[in-house]
Design a protein around this motif. Structure first.
Motif, PDB file in Angstrom:
ATOM      1  N   GLN A   1      19.677   6.044  34.087  1.00  0.00           N
ATOM      2  CA  GLN A   1      18.807   4.756  33.941  1.00  0.00           C
ATOM      3  C   GLN A   1      17.295   5.577  34.120  1.00  0.00           C
ATOM      4  O   GLN A   1      16.369   5.246  33.381  1.00  0.00           O
TER       5      GLN A   1
ATOM      6  N   LYS B   1      15.108   7.124  31.388  1.00  0.00           N
ATOM      7  CA  LYS B   1      14.436   6.231  30.238  1.00  0.00           C
ATOM      8  C   LYS B   1      12.866   6.305  30.711  1.00  0.00           C
ATOM      9  O   LYS B   1      11.936   6.210  29.972  1.00  0.00           O
ATOM     10  N   TYR B   2      12.585   6.112  31.915  1.00  0.00           N
ATOM     11  CA  TYR B   2      11.178   6.274  32.695  1.00  0.00           C
ATOM     12  C   TYR B   2      10.671   7.481  32.418  1.00  0.00           C
ATOM     13  O   TYR B   2       9.548   7.731  32.041  1.00  0.00           O
TER      14      TYR B   2
ATOM     15  N   SER C   1      12.341   7.377  39.570  1.00  0.00           N
ATOM     16  CA  SER C   1      12.394   6.021  39.611  1.00  0.00           C
ATOM     17  C   SER C   1      13.309   5.303  40.757  1.00  0.00           C
ATOM     18  O   SER C   1      13.467   4.053  41.110  1.00  0.00           O
TER      19      SER C   1
ATOM     20  N   ARG D   1       7.796  -2.727  27.962  1.00  0.00           N
ATOM     21  CA  ARG D   1       9.034  -3.583  27.992  1.00  0.00           C
ATOM     22  C   ARG D   1       9.846  -2.668  29.162  1.00  0.00           C
ATOM     23  O   ARG D   1      10.718  -3.411  29.941  1.00  0.00           O
ATOM     24  N   ILE D   2      10.068  -1.621  28.986  1.00  0.00           N
ATOM     25  CA  ILE D   2      10.941  -0.638  29.383  1.00  0.00           C
ATOM     26  C   ILE D   2      10.498  -0.584  30.925  1.00  0.00           C
ATOM     27  O   ILE D   2      11.261  -0.694  31.818  1.00  0.00           O
TER      28      ILE D   2
ATOM     29  N   GLN E   1      10.982  -3.215  33.657  1.00  0.00           N
ATOM     30  CA  GLN E   1      12.331  -3.551  34.391  1.00  0.00           C
ATOM     31  C   GLN E   1      12.413  -2.878  35.550  1.00  0.00           C
ATOM     32  O   GLN E   1      13.111  -3.300  36.628  1.00  0.00           O
TER      33      GLN E   1
ATOM     34  N   ARG F   1      10.315  -3.269  38.200  1.00  0.00           N
ATOM     35  CA  ARG F   1       9.778  -4.370  38.857  1.00  0.00           C
ATOM     36  C   ARG F   1      10.434  -5.712  38.950  1.00  0.00           C
ATOM     37  O   ARG F   1      10.053  -6.674  39.264  1.00  0.00           O
ATOM     38  N   LYS F   2      11.539  -5.603  37.767  1.00  0.00           N
ATOM     39  CA  LYS F   2      12.308  -6.705  37.302  1.00  0.00           C
ATOM     40  C   LYS F   2      11.197  -7.965  37.082  1.00  0.00           C
ATOM     41  O   LYS F   2      11.264  -9.103  37.553  1.00  0.00           O
TER      42      LYS F   2
ATOM     43  N   ASP G   1      10.718  -8.906  33.788  1.00  0.00           N
ATOM     44  CA  ASP G   1      11.050  -9.120  32.413  1.00  0.00           C
ATOM     45  C   ASP G   1      10.560 -10.523  31.940  1.00  0.00           C
ATOM     46  O   ASP G   1      10.165 -10.655  30.769  1.00  0.00           O
ATOM     47  N   LYS G   2      10.974 -11.467  32.848  1.00  0.00           N
ATOM     48  CA  LYS G   2      10.711 -12.807  32.411  1.00  0.00           C
ATOM     49  C   LYS G   2       9.332 -13.028  32.371  1.00  0.00           C
ATOM     50  O   LYS G   2       8.620 -13.777  31.445  1.00  0.00           O
TER      51      LYS G   2
END
Length: 290
Positions: free
Chosen positions: A10, A13-14, A78, A192-193, A196, A198-199, A201-202
């Motif tokens: 995971q 990605k960062y 991360s 967008r990535i 995530q 920091r949660k 997304d919404k």
């Protein structure tokens, strides 16, 4: 406790995003975060090989305003790493052995969980320490004030203070769209990535709606990405139905699956039904069921 393999995957990605932006991000971080007065910098090979190869996030030889030169190593993490102190100590020993120069090391923590990564070793006959900095302890304006979009996106990892995350995301989106009319989609995709971690997304989705008059939604990669994902999910269901239908009719599963996969790709790319039918030998009706 061993590091979780899924967590490392995971985190890659960062790491990839930071590596892509490193040339424009690092100078600002050296000045604003590390408080280093660097006047000259030369990138070094980021693969350290002695008896085994290790890849670092950033490695360069720098010269400060006082004429002092040293090797600067920066790592971005991360998640918390229980053995990070030993890993960094190993890096340092290798760097001294390779270059015989002074070394400064920094680890920047991007995670949301409380920081508990060890930054020192205090054992009999073995003392070592490196600099550990959490993005969450830094004001988001530090990154948003930059002229580099690669640095601006890092604002979402920093401390928002009393600001609502929704408002901060709007600021970041407007800044990226205003300063980077060319290639803006690249940074929207990175954003967008990164959110995530920091949660958020919404909140990002809502912020995109709020600034849609500033940057047309149809041109935004986030909108296209979501739209494409929806199309692909629908097509996947269609492929499954098509394979089942083919089985019932005695059609060879492998051939049918290949044709349906090709049709799927062509549909996503917006190819006309007639062209897809001609290329895959499927009927218009079969393609429409996808």
């Amino acid at each position: 406790m061993p590091e979780n393999a899924g967590s490392r995957l995971q985190g890659s990605k960062y790491d990839k995003i930071l590596r892509e932006n490193m040339q424009v991000v690092l100078p600002g971080i050296m000045e604003k975060v590390f408080k280093l007065d660097v006047v000259k910098s030369k990138e070094l090979k980021d693969k350290i090989q002695i008896t085994r190869q290790k890849e670092v996030d950033a490695l360069c030889m720098v010269t400060d305003a006082n004429g002092g030169s040293y090797i600067l190593q920066v790592e971005f993490e991360s998640g918390n790493r229980p053995k990070m102190n030993f890993r960094m100590a190993e890096y340092r020993a290798m760097l001294h052995q390779m270059y015989d120069e002074p070394v400064k090391q920094y680890v920047m923590y991007m995670g949301k969980e409380a920081l508990n990564t060890p930054c020192k070793i205090d054992l009999p006959g073995f003392k070592y320490e490196y600099e550990l900095i959490s993005f969450f302890e830094l004001p988001y304006e530090l990154f948003l004030s930059s002229d580099e979009p690669g640095e601006q996106v890092l604002a979402v990892l920093a401390n928002f203070g009393d600001k609502d995350p929704f408002e901060v995301l709007q600021e970041v989106l407007r800044k990226i769209g205003k300063d980077t009319p060319e290639g803006v989609n690249k940074y929207y995709e990175q954003l967008r990535i990164i959110v995530q971690l920091r949660k958020l997304d919404k909140q990002l989705e809502k912020a995109m709606e709020a600034v849609s008059t500033f940057w047309r939604k149809e041109r935004d990669v986030l909108f296209k990405w979501g739209k494409r994902e929806g199309i692909e999910q629908g097509i996947e269901k269609g492929i499954e139905k098509g394979i089942e239908k083919g089985k019932e009719e005695g059609v060879h599963e492998g051939q049918l699956k290949k044709a349906l996969e090709i049709a799927k790709e062509m549909l996503v790319e917006g190819e006309p039904l007639e062209r897809i039918a001609k290329y895959t030998k499927l009927s218009i009706e079969e393609i429409e069921t996808l």
